[in-house]
Structure formats: C-alpha cells, structure tokens
Design a protein around this motif. Structure first.
Motif, short mmCIF file in Angstrom:
data_model
loop_
_atom_site.label_atom_id
_atom_site.label_comp_id
_atom_site.label_asym_id
_atom_site.label_seq_id
_atom_site.Cartn_x
_atom_site.Cartn_y
_atom_site.Cartn_z
N LEU A 22 2.20 5.70 -1.49
CA LEU A 22 2.42 7.14 -1.72
C LEU A 22 3.36 7.76 -0.70
O LEU A 22 4.09 8.70 -1.03
CB LEU A 22 1.07 7.88 -1.68
N VAL A 23 3.34 7.25 0.54
CA VAL A 23 4.17 7.85 1.59
C VAL A 23 5.34 6.95 2.01
O VAL A 23 6.02 7.22 2.99
CB VAL A 23 3.31 8.26 2.82
N CYS A 24 5.56 5.89 1.24
CA CYS A 24 6.73 5.01 1.42
C CYS A 24 6.79 4.32 2.79
O CYS A 24 7.83 4.30 3.46
CB CYS A 24 8.03 5.78 1.17
N VAL A 25 5.65 3.77 3.21
CA VAL A 25 5.60 2.95 4.42
C VAL A 25 4.82 1.68 4.08
O VAL A 25 4.31 1.53 2.97
CB VAL A 25 4.94 3.69 5.62
N THR A 26 4.68 0.79 5.04
CA THR A 26 3.92 -0.43 4.82
C THR A 26 2.43 -0.19 5.11
O THR A 26 2.06 0.75 5.80
CB THR A 26 4.41 -1.58 5.73
N SER A 41 5.69 10.21 12.83
CA SER A 41 6.61 11.34 12.98
C SER A 41 5.99 12.55 12.30
O SER A 41 5.06 12.43 11.50
CB SER A 41 7.96 11.01 12.32
N LEU A 42 6.52 13.70 12.60
CA LEU A 42 6.01 14.92 11.98
C LEU A 42 6.18 14.86 10.46
O LEU A 42 5.26 15.22 9.71
CB LEU A 42 6.75 16.13 12.56
N ASP A 43 7.33 14.38 10.01
CA ASP A 43 7.57 14.25 8.56
C ASP A 43 6.52 13.35 7.90
O ASP A 43 5.95 13.70 6.88
CB ASP A 43 8.96 13.69 8.27
N LEU A 44 6.29 12.18 8.51
CA LEU A 44 5.32 11.24 7.95
C LEU A 44 3.92 11.83 8.01
O LEU A 44 3.13 11.69 7.07
CB LEU A 44 5.36 9.90 8.68
N GLY A 45 3.60 12.53 9.09
CA GLY A 45 2.29 13.17 9.19
C GLY A 45 2.05 14.16 8.06
O GLY A 45 0.98 14.18 7.45
#
Length: 67
Positions: A22-26, A41-45
């Motif tokens: 959903l958040v495009c990470v592993t 990061s703030l964006d990822l948070g």
C-alpha cells in the motif's frame, strides 16, 4: 521513535506485506519501522498513517528526549 503500527495493522487485518504494498516499500522496511530500527521519512509516515486510516500522531509516538 515508538509506534503502534503492528496494533493498527491487526485492527485492519493487514499483514506487513499488505501494508508494504500500500505504501510502496518492502516488507523489510515495515518490519524495521515496527521494530524501532528505522524512522520513516515524513512522507512515508503520512502514507503509513493514511493506509492505517489513522492520524500520524496515533501511529507514531514521540517521546521527549529522543534524538
């Protein structure tokens, strides 16, 4: 930084893999954040909070004295 990601993921029946997609990470990134070994990061948070249908300060808990 402490967080409530595991608890909130369970509330929404999401696995680490589901949230990662959903958040495009592993999945490993989600695991590291949940374990407190990595601060996003703030964006990822914000992306994580949105995916968990929560406010960012409900997901990530800042404690005074943290660096």
């Amino acid at each position: 930084m402490k967080n409530r990601m595991k608890e909130l993921r369970a509330r929404h029946s999401l696995t680490q893999e589901n949230l990662a997609e959903l958040v495009c990470v592993t999945r490993q990134t989600i695991l590291a954040i949940e374990a407190g070994k990595y601060s996003p990061s703030l964006d990822l948070g914000f992306m994580i909070a949105r995916a968990l249908q929560s406010k960012i300060d409900e997901v990530f808990l800042f404690e005074s004295g943290e660096k």
